[in-house]
Design an enzyme around this catalytic site. Sequence first.
Site, short mmCIF file in Angstrom:
data_model
loop_
_atom_site.label_atom_id
_atom_site.label_comp_id
_atom_site.label_asym_id
_atom_site.label_seq_id
_atom_site.Cartn_x
_atom_site.Cartn_y
_atom_site.Cartn_z
N CYS A 93 0.84 -1.21 0.00
CA CYS A 93 0.00 0.00 0.00
C CYS A 93 0.88 1.26 0.00
O CYS A 93 1.57 1.53 -0.97
CB CYS A 93 -0.96 -0.04 1.19
SG CYS A 93 -2.41 1.01 0.98
N HIS A 142 -3.77 -5.10 -0.01
CA HIS A 142 -3.36 -5.71 1.25
C HIS A 142 -3.42 -7.23 1.15
O HIS A 142 -4.47 -7.84 1.35
CB HIS A 142 -4.27 -5.23 2.39
CG HIS A 142 -3.96 -3.85 2.85
ND1 HIS A 142 -3.12 -3.59 3.91
CD2 HIS A 142 -4.35 -2.64 2.39
CE1 HIS A 142 -3.02 -2.28 4.09
NE2 HIS A 142 -3.76 -1.69 3.17
N GLU A 186 -2.46 -9.40 3.17
CA GLU A 186 -2.81 -10.03 4.45
C GLU A 186 -4.32 -10.04 4.70
O GLU A 186 -4.80 -10.69 5.63
CB GLU A 186 -2.09 -9.32 5.60
CG GLU A 186 -2.71 -8.02 6.05
CD GLU A 186 -2.49 -6.85 5.11
OE1 GLU A 186 -3.09 -5.78 5.34
OE2 GLU A 186 -1.73 -6.99 4.13
#
Length: 355
Positions: free
Chosen positions: A244, A325, A327
């Site tokens: 990001c 993202h 994750e």
Amino acid sequence: MSDAYIALADGRVLEARARAPGRTRGELVFTTAYTGYEESLTDPSYAEQILTFSYPLIGNYGVRTERFESESVQPNAAIARELTDDVAEWLTEEGAPAVDHVDTREIVTTVREEGAMACGIAAGPDATPEDAVEEMEACEPMSDHVDIGAQVSVTEPTAYEGDGDADVDVALLDCGAKGSIVSSLTDRGADVHVLPYDATPEDVAAVDPDVLFVSNGPGDPENFVAAQDVVDEFAGEVPLAGICLGQQVITSALGGSTEKMAFGHRGVNQPVKDLRTDRVVMTTQNHGYTVDDTGPLEVTQVNVNDDTVEGLDSEELDVITRQYHPEANPGPHDSLGFFDEVLDLATSSRRVAAD
């Protein structure tokens, strides 16, 4: 009778119901995520913003601290069509104003058509429309928050031991890192050394990392000058990874550039195409800036909806970054393999150095 007011930069003042009292201001943005309100409300990338949920009911499965991405609520305020008592009580305890009983469809449409904008909120028994307007008029553009990293970063280095035998040391520049980024690395066996956003090259060198990782975070990437200096110092010497804001910081440090988007990408259903495999994955995103000029880095992934840059690589410089993202938390797990690629980058680099 309304006891909350939302003042928009276009001159309108919307009436709402106060769920957590207070006065505040920030950049008005929205997320289309339909789950994960705990993660969204504790995501440091939302600092200095007012978060509107497009999904109509927020709080239908309670509030669980184990799902928090940081230790506190990060947006300056929250707006929803309906907030449950659990969420309202949590936000009240955190001192984060919150309002509901407002047409969030209208707010989302306004932001999509006019862009992210200054917003003021006044909520509580003594709130007035004038209070909300006063807050809105005092709102600063995101790029003017030149030291926003200090609000969301650790102040001292913190180390997390990996679960396994990966034998990889990661220096993570904390520009507002989500907790799940750290756990995604430690779960794969890496030892993660979290450093402040303004860490010096000497601080990083003391870790002697196998990978330098720049985290997500709020605000304009051009304001993270110290992080860019660190990237510039270690580029070509230590493998670089970023998520990001991290992608934007790395690109700027290597000679590229970034720009502000009209209303950004925030949600859990952003389609991303890998240009090497032609495979499309669904991703979680939360950003208001994007890479404009990629400099020496190769574009490997793009957003299917608007062709913005989603992934950058460089074999020569040992760089791998993602705008989204991987994750998740909340969101799909399609891209979790990114963290395996990061660790592979570290071990491959060591093998090359040994040869």
